[in-house]
Design an enzyme around this catalytic site. Structure first.
Site, short mmCIF file in Angstrom:
data_model
loop_
_atom_site.label_atom_id
_atom_site.label_comp_id
_atom_site.label_asym_id
_atom_site.label_seq_id
_atom_site.Cartn_x
_atom_site.Cartn_y
_atom_site.Cartn_z
N LEU A 206 4.94 13.07 -1.53
CA LEU A 206 4.76 13.45 -0.12
C LEU A 206 6.12 13.80 0.46
CD1 LEU A 206 2.54 10.43 1.00
CD2 LEU A 206 1.74 12.79 0.73
N HIS A 207 6.25 14.97 1.04
CA HIS A 207 7.52 15.29 1.71
C HIS A 207 7.36 16.22 2.90
CE1 HIS A 207 7.13 18.90 -0.78
NE2 HIS A 207 7.98 19.48 0.05
N ARG A 208 6.15 16.72 3.15
CA ARG A 208 5.97 17.67 4.26
C ARG A 208 6.27 16.97 5.59
NH1 ARG A 208 5.95 22.45 2.29
NH2 ARG A 208 4.96 22.34 0.29
N ARG A 241 13.90 13.31 1.89
CA ARG A 241 13.41 13.36 3.27
C ARG A 241 12.48 12.17 3.56
NH1 ARG A 241 11.40 16.69 7.28
NH2 ARG A 241 12.32 18.59 6.54
#
Ligand code: UD1
Length: 363
Positions: A206-208, A241
């Protein structure tokens, strides 16, 4: 001798340029292929390891732009890349995908009247809140050659009025890399390293911004992972992130001990993790395609996908940000209800060759 510069910037670019570089070697008597790394991603684990795994040569140019706001990052790439274009005077540049380096370099080249080829053109999520969607639309609008991975790309470009002479359905270069390196995953020790059993774990990425930058959504996702972890071990290689945000939001507290959080993982080991996962939960673009090729169950935690073929013919399920639905679907997969899928047309390992053959004729 013609000169072509291919641009890489961020992690998902490396596996797309590697097969193109290889395909250009067949034409090394007539084409000089130069690689320029913008340095958008710079960590050892986000960049260097991919050059090693993908047998890419050291880039001819490294711009070292690093992180920053979108404007800062894009502007820095443009300033540095312009100097290279002026010095090298290439006949063509190649950009791939949808990252900030893609639009920055294509815009710089177009303004200097250098021809631009966009590999992975035509994909559209329809969601202008995604920085990648803006990058895709703008890059396609100024490119001279548009190489498309799936049929949706053809209709998207036609709807935007792009001249069909510029558009080529050539398949998926990322799948070229996958096919090339899949045998090497047999030697990977990644499962032993993390103590997980092949076919019996869930892989998460997950990085959005929509999933990790907003506290409320980040908490819901953590709760979802905690629930799934009651049934299976989870391995979650964490993007920088996401790590920053989870630390800021204090989300590492009360995390189920069945969840293994690790640093980003190199290309071959990650392919090995993908291939042997029982289920993948992701918001990545590329992983939707890789799981479809390998026939691995994938749940995409986004409201839209620019890669609809992975849902239409592949093993991907797009479940939006309704995490109750995602939980239900995940538990259903883990109880043996699998989505059957097929491999999309032209995802056959020869896409880079098709692209390079066309470019050699055109320039
Ligand atoms: C970028 C791409 C995204 C792609 C993703 C894959 C854009 C707009 N987004 O998003 O499409 O899916 O890469 O990873 O181009 N950072 C590090 N080390 C690094 C790189 C980044 O610590 O090597 C940190 C930065 O400090 C920054 C954050 O990660 O805080 C985000 O990096 P950035 O490249 O701006 O965007 P991504 O979220 O990685």
């Amino acid at each position: 001798m013609k000169k072509i510069i291919s641009v890489v910037g961020a992690r998902p670019n490396f596996m797309k340029v590697a097969p193109l570089h290889k395909a250009f070697q067949t034409y090394s008597n007539i084409i000089q292929h130069i690689i320029c790394h913008t340095g958008q991603h710079y960590d050892e684990k986000m960049s260097k390891i991919f050059f090693e795994d993908l047998e890419l040569p050291k880039p001819d140019y490294y711009l070292g732009v690093g992180s920053g706001s979108h404007a800062e990052q894009t502007a820095k790439v443009m300033i540095e890349f312009e100097k290279i274009l002026i010095e090298e005077k290439p006949d063509l540049i190649i950009v791939v995908g949808d990252v900030n380096s893609t639009i920055a370099c294509s815009l710089t080249a177009a303004k200097l009247h250098v021809k631009v080829a966009h590999v992975e053109a035509g994909l559209r999520s329809g969601d202008m809140m995604m920085p990648e969607e803006i990058n895709r639309i703008l890059t396609d609008s100024i490119s001279d050659y548009l190489f498309v991975t799936e049929k949706s790309g053809l209709s998207n470009l036609a709807n935007e009025g792009v001249n069909h002479d510029k558009i080529f359905l050539t398949g998926n270069v990322m799948i070229d890399s996958l096919i090339n390196y899949l045998p090497k995953t047999e030697q990977s020790k990644v499962h032993e390293k993390f103590g997980i059993t092949k076919g019996k774990y869930v892989l998460v990425t997950l990085h959005r911004p929509s999933n990790v930058d907003i506290l409320e959504q980040a908490i819901k996702l953590k709760d979802l992972l905690n629930t799934i972890a009651e049934q299976r071990r989870i391995i979650f290689p964490m993007h920088p992130r996401t790590l920053q945000k989870w630390e800021n939001f204090d989300l590492f507290n009360s995390l189920n001990s069945n969840i293994i959080i690790t640093e980003p993982i190199g290309y071959i080991d990650f392919l090995g993790l993908t291939k042997n996962a029982e289920l993948i939960l992701t918001d990545s673009g590329g992983i939707q395609e890789e799981s479809t090729y390998m026939g691995v169950q994938c749940i995409t935690l986004r409201t839209s996908t620019e890669r609809p073929i992975t849902v239409e013919v592949g093993t991907n399920q797009l479940l939006g940000n309704n995490l109750d639905k995602a939980r239900e679907a995940a538990l259903s997969v883990l109880s043996g209800h699998l989505k059957q899928g097929q491999i999309p047309e032209l995802w056959d390992g020869n896409s880079a060759k098709r692209i390079v053959d066309i470019l050699v004729q055109k320039i």
